[in-house]
Design a protein around this motif. Structure first.
Motif, mmCIF file in Angstrom:
data_model
loop_
_atom_site.group_PDB
_atom_site.id
_atom_site.type_symbol
_atom_site.label_atom_id
_atom_site.label_comp_id
_atom_site.label_asym_id
_atom_site.label_seq_id
_atom_site.Cartn_x
_atom_site.Cartn_y
_atom_site.Cartn_z
ATOM 1 N N LYS A 93 0.860 -1.178 0.000
ATOM 2 C CA LYS A 93 0.000 0.000 0.000
ATOM 3 C C LYS A 93 0.897 1.229 0.000
ATOM 4 N N VAL A 94 0.970 1.868 -1.145
ATOM 5 C CA VAL A 94 1.901 2.982 -1.315
ATOM 6 C C VAL A 94 1.117 4.277 -1.485
ATOM 7 N N SER A 95 1.453 5.284 -0.665
ATOM 8 C CA SER A 95 0.807 6.586 -0.817
ATOM 9 C C SER A 95 1.336 7.258 -2.070
ATOM 10 N N LEU A 96 0.695 8.326 -2.492
ATOM 11 C CA LEU A 96 1.053 9.000 -3.741
ATOM 12 C C LEU A 96 2.482 9.543 -3.666
ATOM 13 N N PRO A 97 3.414 9.028 -4.477
ATOM 14 C CA PRO A 97 4.802 9.493 -4.417
ATOM 15 C C PRO A 97 4.970 10.804 -5.185
ATOM 16 N N ARG A 98 6.037 11.534 -4.868
ATOM 17 C CA ARG A 98 6.345 12.788 -5.570
ATOM 18 C C ARG A 98 7.836 12.833 -5.836
ATOM 19 N N PHE A 99 8.206 13.067 -7.087
ATOM 20 C CA PHE A 99 9.610 13.140 -7.459
ATOM 21 C C PHE A 99 10.097 14.579 -7.350
ATOM 22 N N ASP A 100 11.266 14.762 -6.717
ATOM 23 C CA ASP A 100 11.850 16.094 -6.542
ATOM 24 C C ASP A 100 13.200 16.153 -7.252
ATOM 25 N N TRP A 101 13.243 16.832 -8.384
ATOM 26 C CA TRP A 101 14.439 16.924 -9.210
ATOM 27 C C TRP A 101 15.624 17.552 -8.474
ATOM 28 N N PRO A 102 15.473 18.693 -7.794
ATOM 29 C CA PRO A 102 16.628 19.274 -7.104
ATOM 30 C C PRO A 102 17.269 18.328 -6.091
ATOM 31 N N SER A 103 16.473 17.490 -5.441
ATOM 32 C CA SER A 103 17.037 16.545 -4.476
ATOM 33 C C SER A 103 17.923 15.518 -5.168
ATOM 34 N N LEU A 104 17.506 15.063 -6.349
ATOM 35 C CA LEU A 104 18.321 14.109 -7.107
ATOM 36 C C LEU A 104 19.631 14.752 -7.536
ATOM 37 N N VAL A 105 19.563 15.982 -8.055
ATOM 38 C CA VAL A 105 20.775 16.671 -8.494
ATOM 39 C C VAL A 105 21.736 16.867 -7.325
ATOM 40 N N ALA A 106 21.212 17.235 -6.167
ATOM 41 C CA ALA A 106 22.061 17.442 -4.992
ATOM 42 C C ALA A 106 22.705 16.137 -4.536
ATOM 43 N N ALA A 107 21.946 15.042 -4.571
ATOM 44 C CA ALA A 107 22.508 13.745 -4.184
ATOM 45 C C ALA A 107 23.609 13.326 -5.143
ATOM 46 N N LYS A 108 23.379 13.565 -6.427
ATOM 47 C CA LYS A 108 24.406 13.266 -7.438
ATOM 48 C C LYS A 108 25.658 14.078 -7.180
ATOM 49 N N ASP A 109 25.509 15.358 -6.884
ATOM 50 C CA ASP A 109 26.670 16.224 -6.645
ATOM 51 C C ASP A 109 27.505 15.736 -5.459
ATOM 52 N N ARG A 110 26.833 15.287 -4.405
ATOM 53 C CA ARG A 110 27.560 14.795 -3.232
ATOM 54 C C ARG A 110 28.394 13.566 -3.574
ATOM 55 N N GLU A 111 27.806 12.645 -4.348
ATOM 56 C CA GLU A 111 28.527 11.426 -4.695
ATOM 57 C C GLU A 111 29.688 11.714 -5.641
ATOM 58 N N ILE A 112 29.498 12.608 -6.605
ATOM 59 C CA ILE A 112 30.580 12.941 -7.533
ATOM 60 C C ILE A 112 31.726 13.614 -6.787
ATOM 61 N N ALA A 113 31.397 14.490 -5.843
ATOM 62 C CA ALA A 113 32.441 15.146 -5.052
ATOM 63 C C ALA A 113 33.224 14.116 -4.238
ATOM 64 N N ARG A 114 32.529 13.129 -3.696
ATOM 65 C CA ARG A 114 33.203 12.087 -2.929
ATOM 66 C C ARG A 114 34.163 11.300 -3.816
ATOM 67 N N LEU A 115 33.704 10.920 -5.016
ATOM 68 C CA LEU A 115 34.554 10.156 -5.928
ATOM 69 C C LEU A 115 35.747 10.978 -6.393
ATOM 70 N N GLU A 116 35.515 12.257 -6.646
ATOM 71 C CA GLU A 116 36.620 13.122 -7.066
ATOM 72 C C GLU A 116 37.684 13.186 -5.979
ATOM 73 N N GLY A 117 37.248 13.251 -4.732
ATOM 74 C CA GLY A 117 38.195 13.257 -3.625
ATOM 75 C C GLY A 117 38.993 11.964 -3.549
ATOM 76 N N LEU A 118 38.332 10.834 -3.809
ATOM 77 C CA LEU A 118 39.032 9.551 -3.805
ATOM 78 C C LEU A 118 40.112 9.516 -4.877
ATOM 79 N N TYR A 119 39.800 10.033 -6.058
ATOM 80 C CA TYR A 119 40.790 10.061 -7.129
ATOM 81 C C TYR A 119 41.980 10.930 -6.739
ATOM 82 N N ALA A 120 41.696 12.090 -6.158
ATOM 83 C CA ALA A 120 42.779 12.997 -5.771
ATOM 84 C C ALA A 120 43.677 12.344 -4.723
#
Length: 465
Positions: free
Chosen positions: A74-101
């Motif tokens: 039983k799932v209530s009506l979901p809502r997708f939030d684009w800015p939240s996805l972009v922010a999550a992506k940015d955090r992960e890319i920054a983490r990976l960039e730090g690992l490379y450095a």
């Protein structure tokens, strides 16, 4: 190290190939400097494979939530939030960039965030005016989006910008139908966009097996993605912003065949071109082809003996694992006294479409052109979950076999999880597995993969003996 040089190896470009080459060369005792004018990680990590896969993950939750009710949730009506996805992506890319450095620093590689240009066969000039003399130079600058000339092209975006849009595009027009175009079409449609693909060819994904091309085109059409074949974008024009200022300008898209489309964004995905402009290659005599790619031999060596190139800049097989392997082979061969070459046969690849494509080896048409007898085994399978959800989509499995030796020549899949399955199957192909080897394997039930072992009889045999 020769006293004539400041360092042993100078790497131009901090993407997948350059980073691997620098780290491995340093592990062999070489003094290495790497120049990257943008962010470490290159196209794949910063604006390609990794953020794309994160967006694909996000896009699949919609279907999962829709189907959850069929399985008792039983799932209530979901809502997708684009800015939240972009922010999550940015955090992960920054983490990976730090690992490379940190990885480069730990290996002893000196990283400079600067543009680099060749002055002569052994000298590189940085943007701050410094000159560095190196015994060996490696070019690993990758590729950039290829943009044809048409009116209003500046209104479109490339995949580089698609990950950082401020507003989610409710209407998206995509020019092109290759890897990038088909992946973005699938994920944006699943996130809620009305997507139209404009493809100049007679079908999508040129170079893939014909059955796979048909399967994904049909699947996307059934999902509501519009595909205009045999057509190209002719002109883009911007309409005015709404009077209340709340709606951004609409882009008017006109095609060669006369179609008129309205879009919030137009993604230009016409392929990529080697990133060699402004490197000073002509000055030092490094030969390039008509596309600007650096011409290299089997050892990644250019026409100048001490200058090498790996990855997309040499335009061989433009995949991240290929660039990494080329960089590793170069470093082992030149600095590790362990010479080896990259084998470009049976390179597996995946398209993270919806569902996924996994492919390795020869297509049916390639096999028929090369072998006298070709057996083709294929099946379209309705996934087990569809019995509950009612989904009408089918998965495709296809084996291409040498009819004389029984050796598997190619495997082509269109199914959820195809990217993971094709990695394992590529090991079998590289090991020379035969159809009989496949048939002698015990199945795991109930799985999609077991259907490969049910391909008992060729669908068709081509014999030109």
């Amino acid at each position: 190290m020769s006293p004539d040089f400041d360092i042993d190896l100078f790497v131009v470009g901090g993407g997948s190939g350059g980073i691997r080459a620098a780290r491995v060369a340093a592990s062999h005792g070489a003094r290495v400097m790497l120049a990257e004018e943008s962010r470490l990680g290159g196209t794949c990590v910063i604006r390609g494979c990794v953020p794309k896969k994160l967006f694909v993950y996000a896009s699949r939750f919609g279907d999962a939530l829709d189907q959850a009710g069929d399985f008792g949730w039983k799932v209530s009506l979901p809502r997708f939030d684009w800015p939240s996805l972009v922010a999550a992506k940015d955090r992960e890319i920054a983490r990976l960039e730090g690992l490379y450095a940190r990885g480069q620093s730990k290996a002893g590689v000196e990283v400079v965030h600067s543009r680099a240009m060749l002055v002569d066969a052994h000298t590189v000039r940085l943007a701050d005016g410094r000159s560095v003399r190196a015994g060996t130079i490696l070019i690993a600058t990758g590729a950039k989006p290829e943009l044809p000339a048409f009116e209003g092209i500046e209104l479109g975006i490339t995949s580089d910008a698609a990950f950082d849009l401020k507003e989610f595009p409710r209407r998206l027009v995509i020019g092109g139908a290759g890897y990038i175009a088909m992946e973005f079409a699938g994920l944006f449609q699943a996130l809620g966009s009305d997507v139209t693909i404009v493809c100049r060819g007679s079908n999508v994904l040129r170079g893939f097996d014909e059955d796979v091309r048909q399967a994904i085109a049909s699947s996307y059409t059934n999902r509501g993605i519009k595909i205009l074949l045999g057509d190209s974008i002719r002109r883009l024009a911007s309409e005015k912003m709404s009077e209340d200022g709340k709606q951004p300008p609409t882009i008017d898209v006109v095609t060669d065949q006369g179609a008129r489309l309205k879009a919030d964004q137009v993604l230009l995905a016409f392929g990529r071109t080697p990133n060699t402009i402004g490197l000073g290659l002509d000055r030092v005599g490094v030969r390039t082809d008509e596309k600007g790619a650096i011409i290299v031999d089997a050892n990644s060596r250019s026409s100048v003996p001490n200058i090498f190139a790996v990855g997309d800049v040499s335009n061989q097989i433009n995949l991240t694992p290929v660039a990494i392997r080329e960089g590793h082979a170069f470093a082992d061969s030149v600095f590790g006294a362990k010479p080896w070459r990259v084998d470009y046969a049976n390179v597996p690849t995946a398209v993270f479409s919806s569902p996924e494509i996994g492919t390795v080896g020869l297509t049916e048409l390639e096999a028929r052109a090369e072998y006298a007898v070709v057996d083709v085994y294929k099946a379209r399978i309705r996934p087990l979950a569809a019995g509950v959800t009612g989904d009408c989509g089918t998965a495709l499995l296809k084996l291409v076999v040498d009819g004389e030796s029984d050796r598997i020549l190619g495997v082509h899949l269109f199914a959820e999880g195809a990217s993971e399955l094709i990695q394992v199957l590529s090991i079998a192909l590289e090991s020379g597995a035969t159809w009989a080897d496949f048939m002698s394997t015990m199945a795991v039930h109930p799985t999609f993969a077991e259907e490969l072992l049910a391909l008992q009889t060729p669908t068709v045999r081509y014999d030109r003996r």
